[in-house]
Design an enzyme around this catalytic site. Structure first.
Site, PDB file in Angstrom:
ATOM      1  N   CYS A 101      -9.921  28.731   1.575  1.00 33.11           N
ATOM      2  CA  CYS A 101      -8.709  28.461   0.797  1.00 33.11           C
ATOM      3  C   CYS A 101      -7.696  29.601   0.919  1.00 33.11           C
ATOM      4  O   CYS A 101      -7.101  29.782   1.968  1.00 33.11           O
ATOM      5  CB  CYS A 101      -9.070  28.138  -0.644  1.00 33.11           C
ATOM      6  SG  CYS A 101      -7.771  27.193  -1.461  1.00 33.11           S
ATOM      7  N   HIS A 225     -14.018  24.601  -1.207  1.00 27.37           N
ATOM      8  CA  HIS A 225     -14.772  25.427  -2.157  1.00 27.37           C
ATOM      9  C   HIS A 225     -16.030  24.645  -2.500  1.00 27.37           C
ATOM     10  O   HIS A 225     -16.319  23.620  -1.912  1.00 27.37           O
ATOM     11  CB  HIS A 225     -13.993  25.613  -3.462  1.00 27.37           C
ATOM     12  CG  HIS A 225     -12.770  26.431  -3.352  1.00 27.37           C
ATOM     13  ND1 HIS A 225     -12.795  27.804  -3.273  1.00 27.37           N
ATOM     14  CD2 HIS A 225     -11.459  26.082  -3.336  1.00 27.37           C
ATOM     15  CE1 HIS A 225     -11.549  28.263  -3.222  1.00 27.37           C
ATOM     16  NE2 HIS A 225     -10.718  27.241  -3.258  1.00 27.37           N
TER      17      HIS A 225
HETATM   18  N1  GLN Z   1      -3.212  30.253  -3.927  1.00 30.17           N
HETATM   19  C1  GLN Z   1      -3.457  29.346  -2.859  1.00 30.17           C
HETATM   20  C2  GLN Z   1      -2.852  27.963  -3.072  1.00 30.17           C
HETATM   21  O1  GLN Z   1      -2.716  27.510  -4.184  1.00 30.17           O
HETATM   22  C3  GLN Z   1      -4.951  29.254  -2.629  1.00 30.17           C
HETATM   23  C4  GLN Z   1      -5.691  28.671  -3.789  1.00 30.17           C
HETATM   24  C5  GLN Z   1      -7.172  28.809  -3.700  1.00 30.17           C
HETATM   25  O2  GLN Z   1      -7.708  29.719  -3.066  1.00 30.17           O
HETATM   26  N2  GLN Z   1      -7.860  27.922  -4.380  1.00 30.17           N
HETATM   27  O3  GLN Z   1      -2.532  27.306  -2.121  1.00 30.17           O
END
Ligand code: GLN
Length: 272
Positions: A101, A225
């Protein structure tokens, strides 16, 4: 317990484990540790935080998890300043680099947020943009093709085929990864960039293209995730094998009854 395997220890480095660890992504590291321990493979875990240089020769697998936009901003500049050279050197000699992510986004060229372009380390030919529109949230399943794996774990290929995943026949090289995604950024692949997989259910990179994640050799980025590896331990084994430069089939087979149920339930949650 399986017999001890005569392979060298797996040397892992977690990048920014305090800041880039949304959704308890450290579970991915625990899975790697346990699956090595159960096989008698040594496991060495180091961390590299803000302002710490990264030795490009010291690790077989480098991991960067997900993060909030705020924490990502903090890490992005540091990644360029203190770790880019080490990361690139590690990738060049075949170490596994896994970004989840926010970590995935930072492995690309840039993450554009509020009209500001946050540069990444450009190990993957991807660009991420925070566009207007809802966050892309939900259970997700993708099909990955790992034909180049010199020895895909036969036990897991059989298991997935038995569990009824289409196309997961042993030898077919196609596997299902299941997880959960929650990202505001939309990620676009460069012309020659291979995705990690094809979306079966969920949003993937941008909610439209049907592509999920990105892969260049042993450098892998994904929005999954879950954490990713507890839900897909066959993939953990594949990564361990790649990082140690052995065939997955050379790793001792573990009793994965519970892990298989976990994988099934993650797949069912996503609707496959
Ligand atoms: N901050 C990033 C986004 O919202 C990654 C989010 C995350 O790692 N869940 O795209």
């Amino acid at each position: 317990m399986p017999e001890r395997t005569a392979v060298r220890p797996l040397r892992v480095c977690a990048l920014y484990p305090d800041l880039m660890n949304i959704y308890a992504d450290r579970g991915n590291l625990i899975v790697l540790q346990r699956r090595c321990a159960w096989r008698g493979i040594g496991f060495e875990l180091a961390a590299s935080g803000l302002r710490e240089e990264l030795d490009g020769d010291a690790y077989d697998l480098l991991y960067i998890g997900g993060g909030q936009d705020r924490d990502q901003r903090l890490c992005a500049q540091d990644l360029i300043d203190t770790k880019r050279a080490g990361l690139r050197a590690a990738a060049a000699r075949g170490a596994v680099v896994l970004g989840v992510c926010g970590g995935y986004q930072l492995l690309g060229h840039s993450y554009t947020l509020d009209a500001q372009e946050i540069p990444g380390v450009a190990l993957l030919d991807v660009r991420t943009v925070r566009e207007p529109g809802p966050r892309l949230i939900g259970n997700v399943a993708i099909e990955v093709q790992l034909q180049d794996a010199p020895g895909q774990s036969p036990a897991w290929a059989d298991a997935q085929a038995e569990d009824g995943f289409k196309g997961a026949a042993p030898g077919g090289g196609r596997y299902v990864l299941a997880g959960f995604e929650n990202h505001g950024g939309r990620t676009y692949l460069g012309a020659g960039q291979q995705p990690l997989g094809r979306v079966l259910r969920g949003h993937g990179n941008d909610g439209r293209s049907g592509a999920e994640g990105a892969r260049a050799g042993n450098v892998i980025g994904t929005y999954l995730h879950g954490p990713l590896l507890p839900k897909n331990v066959w993939f953990a084994d594949w990564l361990i094998a790649r990082a140690l430069h052995v065939r997955a089939s050379e790793l001792a087979v573990l009793d994965d009854a519970l892990e298989r149920q976990t994988h099934m339930s993650a797949c069912h949650a996503a609707g496959v």
